[in-house]
Write a protein that holds these residues in place. Structure first.
Motif, short mmCIF file in Angstrom:
data_model
loop_
_atom_site.label_atom_id
_atom_site.label_comp_id
_atom_site.label_asym_id
_atom_site.label_seq_id
_atom_site.Cartn_x
_atom_site.Cartn_y
_atom_site.Cartn_z
N LEU A 141 0.95 -1.09 0.11
CA LEU A 141 0.18 0.10 0.19
C LEU A 141 0.92 1.45 0.03
O LEU A 141 0.53 2.21 -0.57
N THR A 142 1.91 1.25 0.82
CA THR A 142 3.00 2.46 0.91
C THR A 142 3.87 2.35 -0.59
O THR A 142 4.20 3.63 -0.92
N ILE A 143 4.10 1.14 -1.07
CA ILE A 143 4.99 1.47 -2.15
C ILE A 143 4.31 1.90 -3.38
O ILE A 143 4.87 2.46 -4.30
N HIS A 197 1.55 3.65 -3.52
CA HIS A 197 0.55 4.75 -3.32
C HIS A 197 0.73 5.67 -4.44
O HIS A 197 1.83 6.02 -5.02
N VAL A 204 2.79 9.41 -2.91
CA VAL A 204 4.01 9.39 -2.62
C VAL A 204 4.76 8.19 -2.46
O VAL A 204 5.66 7.91 -1.82
N GLY A 205 4.20 6.89 -3.04
CA GLY A 205 4.89 5.52 -2.90
C GLY A 205 5.78 5.54 -3.69
O GLY A 205 6.16 6.29 -4.78
N ALA A 206 6.76 4.68 -3.44
CA ALA A 206 8.10 4.40 -4.14
C ALA A 206 7.94 4.42 -5.54
O ALA A 206 8.61 4.96 -6.38
N VAL A 216 7.01 7.41 -7.38
CA VAL A 216 7.90 8.77 -7.32
C VAL A 216 9.10 8.28 -8.27
O VAL A 216 9.45 9.23 -8.84
N ALA A 217 9.43 6.79 -8.27
CA ALA A 217 10.48 6.53 -9.15
C ALA A 217 10.29 6.79 -10.34
O ALA A 217 10.96 7.55 -11.20
N MET A 235 10.56 10.45 -11.21
CA MET A 235 11.94 10.70 -11.50
C MET A 235 12.31 10.64 -12.78
O MET A 235 13.29 11.07 -13.32
#
Lengths: 290, 311
Positions: A123-125, A127, A130-132, A135-136, A139
């Motif tokens: 869930l956090t990855i 998201h 703001v999940g990884a 975000v990646a 980038m």
């Protein structure tokens, strides 16, 4: 003769306790839920016998078909990805190499991570903001990364990827062990005949590795068919019912709506599917334990 | 490790491929022609290791981020992209300490209880299946029957199990989960131990029997100590699976007996999920079984494939 008779008796002393334990704690629940499946039964209320009603109801229940098709997608993608990735990694690392030991050790970790915890981590990855992953992706210049929990297929992919992460290492370790058990002499002989790595893989490695591939695929198949924890914690079956796997649907019917009869019928359908699948490999499995 | 593999492969060659023996020995040992260069392999090793560690890394870094940092400065590298803080860990252990402690205690009690039962009964059954011949039901069928427990979807048994435990007044009691998990993990114990005992030379026990030792003391005094590493592996596997079990834990507990897996499921808040809270909590929950599993690596493959693949 007396010793023989004694041996005949004592052997039961060893196996009976385990057999009894399993009998008591699985056969009774199995029979009870078989009975429930023929009843209109809500937990805490009267039960009425409705014969095959629950089973017939399932076939006209679009949520049943929905969860079944999601599970099929999940199983097919997860099993094939984990086995293929695992095989690729195993082939890559099937050589004496110093880093290998550490690498193998670290690969044990995902297998023993609680799937329920992994779902929340997922869930956090995944998201959206703001999940990884996103975000990646941003980038890397992706302007509009997928909304993992709002788009149907993205959500299905996300839960599958978490499962793939967890079990690729299992497939890797098992297939690597399988590769290292293959007779070395055969390879040496084969290299005299052909220099093509693909030829060796296709005609020697793959056929010899087939039993291990078979085992790993079966074990994965059986586990993924039961999947519940990851969608439960990661997506709660959403968006809508897009990630409501079969077990999750049974859980909702039986333990959130307390429709025990229908849930038992649904669970039995899954059991029948498993029996059907296992009938294909029963004899080979039996041979392993000969 | 390399020599060990060489030995085991030589042993296996006769069984796996009878033709292998017929192939004349290779006079000149050549290295495999490598198409993939060493450098590429190292790149792949690094990528694969990153793949394995990334979720853990993410959980760990998240646990050191302030809530504001998670929302406003999403990043991967501490000090460079965000300022690490111990605040979350403090909160986890100070404010929510009692909850965590009770969860860890319950998980521990459940996992250890299930482990003891599964291993005790599983070791006996494994020995029986490895050393005696059963006629009416053949050994392989009994073995497969134990294994089939693992194939059973837990959804089939969870409702009756709940009703039985309710009837026995064992809801919200660790005993209910000990029973459930002992049942689920027994196949591991039976199959691992069967495999381990099969590998022990039977002569030791036979000579003990000739000397007047009983079958049970041959098992207890001779076979069991020799099988100790396998027992440790079976124990840790059943411990880990019991610790991680979620569905039955969710159904059978509601307050006092809640193990970590259920407590994690309470991390969602009405105002949305709090990453830092999730991260600390799940790290606490996943570490014990994962670390234990590292100690029995040699047995993992064999254990998790129920002896079908030798690691």
């Amino acid at each position: 003769m007396k010793a023989m008779a004694h041996k005949e008796r004592i052997k039961f002393f060893f196996v009976i306790p385990g057999i009894l334990w399993v009998l008591i704690f699985t056969i009774f629940p199995l029979l009870y839920s078989l009975r429930l499946s023929f009843f209109q039964a809500r937990l805490g209320q009267d039960q009425t016998f409705i014969g095959m009603g629950n089973f017939q109801g399932a076939f006209s229940d679009y949520r049943f078909w929905n969860s079944l098709s999601i599970t099929v997608f999940f199983v097919v993608v997860s099993v094939s990805l984990t086995v293929l990735l695992g095989l690729g990694l195993a082939l890559l690392f099937n050589r004496p190499r110093r880093g290998l030991r550490f690498f193998r050790s670290s690969f044990v970790l995902p297998i023993f991570t609680a799937p329920i915890a992994l779902g929340y981590l997922g869930l956090t990855i995944f998201h959206e903001d703001v999940g990884a992953v996103n975000v990646a992706l941003r980038m890397l210049g992706v302007v509009n990364p997928p909304g993992w929990f709002h788009q149907v297929w993205a959500a299905r992919l996300a839960i599958t990827l978490v499962d793939v992460w967890q079990w690729t290492s299992f497939c890797f370790l098992v297939l690597l062990a399988g590769l290292q058990n293959l007779p070395e002499e055969l390879y040496e002989a084969a290299q005299l005949d052909t220099s093509s790595g693909w030829g060796i893989f296709r005609h020697i490695t793959l056929p010899l590795l087939a039993p291990v591939l078979f085992t790993v695929t079966i074990l994965r198949l059986v586990e993924t068919l039961k999947v519940l924890d990851i969608p439960f914690s990661m997506t709660s079956g959403g968006p809508g019912a897009a990630t409501q796997t079969y077990s999750f649907y049974v859980y909702l019917v039986g333990l959130r709506n307390f429709n025990a009869g229908y849930a038992s019928a649904l669970a039995y359908i899954l059991l029948l599917i498993m029996l059907f699948i296992s009938s294909f490999f029963f004899n080979r499995l039996r041979a392993i334990y000969d | 490790m390399a020599t060990k593999n060489a030995i085991s492969s030589r042993e296996r060659s006769e069984r796996v491929a009878p033709n292998a023996a017929a192939i004349p020995p290779v006079a000149e040992r050549r290295r495999k022609p490598l198409k993939i260069t060493d450098g590429m392999i190292w790149v792949l090793i690094v990528v694969a290791t990153l793949w394995v560690f990334f979720p853990f890394y993410w959980a760990i870094t998240t646990s050191f981020k302030e809530h504001l940092a998670i929302v406003s400065q999403p990043g991967f590298i501490p000090w460079l992209q965000f300022r690490p803080t111990l605040l979350n860990w403090e909160r986890e252990f100070v404010n929510r300490g009692p909850e965590i402690m009770s969860g860890l205690t319950n998980s521990g009690i459940i996992a250890i209880g299930a482990m003891i039962i599964a291993c005790a009964l599983g070791t006996l059954a494994g020995y029986g299946l490895a050393r005696f011949r059963f006629h009416r039901w053949q050994n392989k069928d009994v073995t497969l029957w134990f294994l089939s427990q693992r194939f059973l979807p837990p959804m089939v048994t969870v409702i009756p199990f709940f009703l039985v435990m309710k009837f026995l007044r064992l809801l919200d009691n660790p005993i209910a989960l000990i029973i459930a998990n002992a049942t689920f993990t027994m196949p591991f114990a039976v199959l691992i131990m069967r495999d381990a005992f099969k590998e022990l030379p039977i002569e030791l026990e036979e000579s003990a029997l000739v000397d007047g030792c009983s079958h049970f003391s041959a098992f207890w005094r001779i076979a069991l100590p020799l099988a100790a590493p396998a027992i440790a592996a079976a124990a840790i596997i059943s411990f880990a699976f019991s610790w991680n079990e979620f569905l039955f834990a969710l159904i059978l507990t509601y307050e006092r007996a809640r193990p970590m897996s259920v407590i994690i499921a309470g991390v969602e808040h009405t105002q949305g999920i709090q990453f830092e809270f999730v991260a600390t909590r799940l790290l606490v929950a996943i570490l014990p079984p994962a670390l234990l599993a590292l100690t029995v690596q040699r047995w993992i493959v064999r254990g998790l494939t129920f002896g079908a693949v030798k690691g």
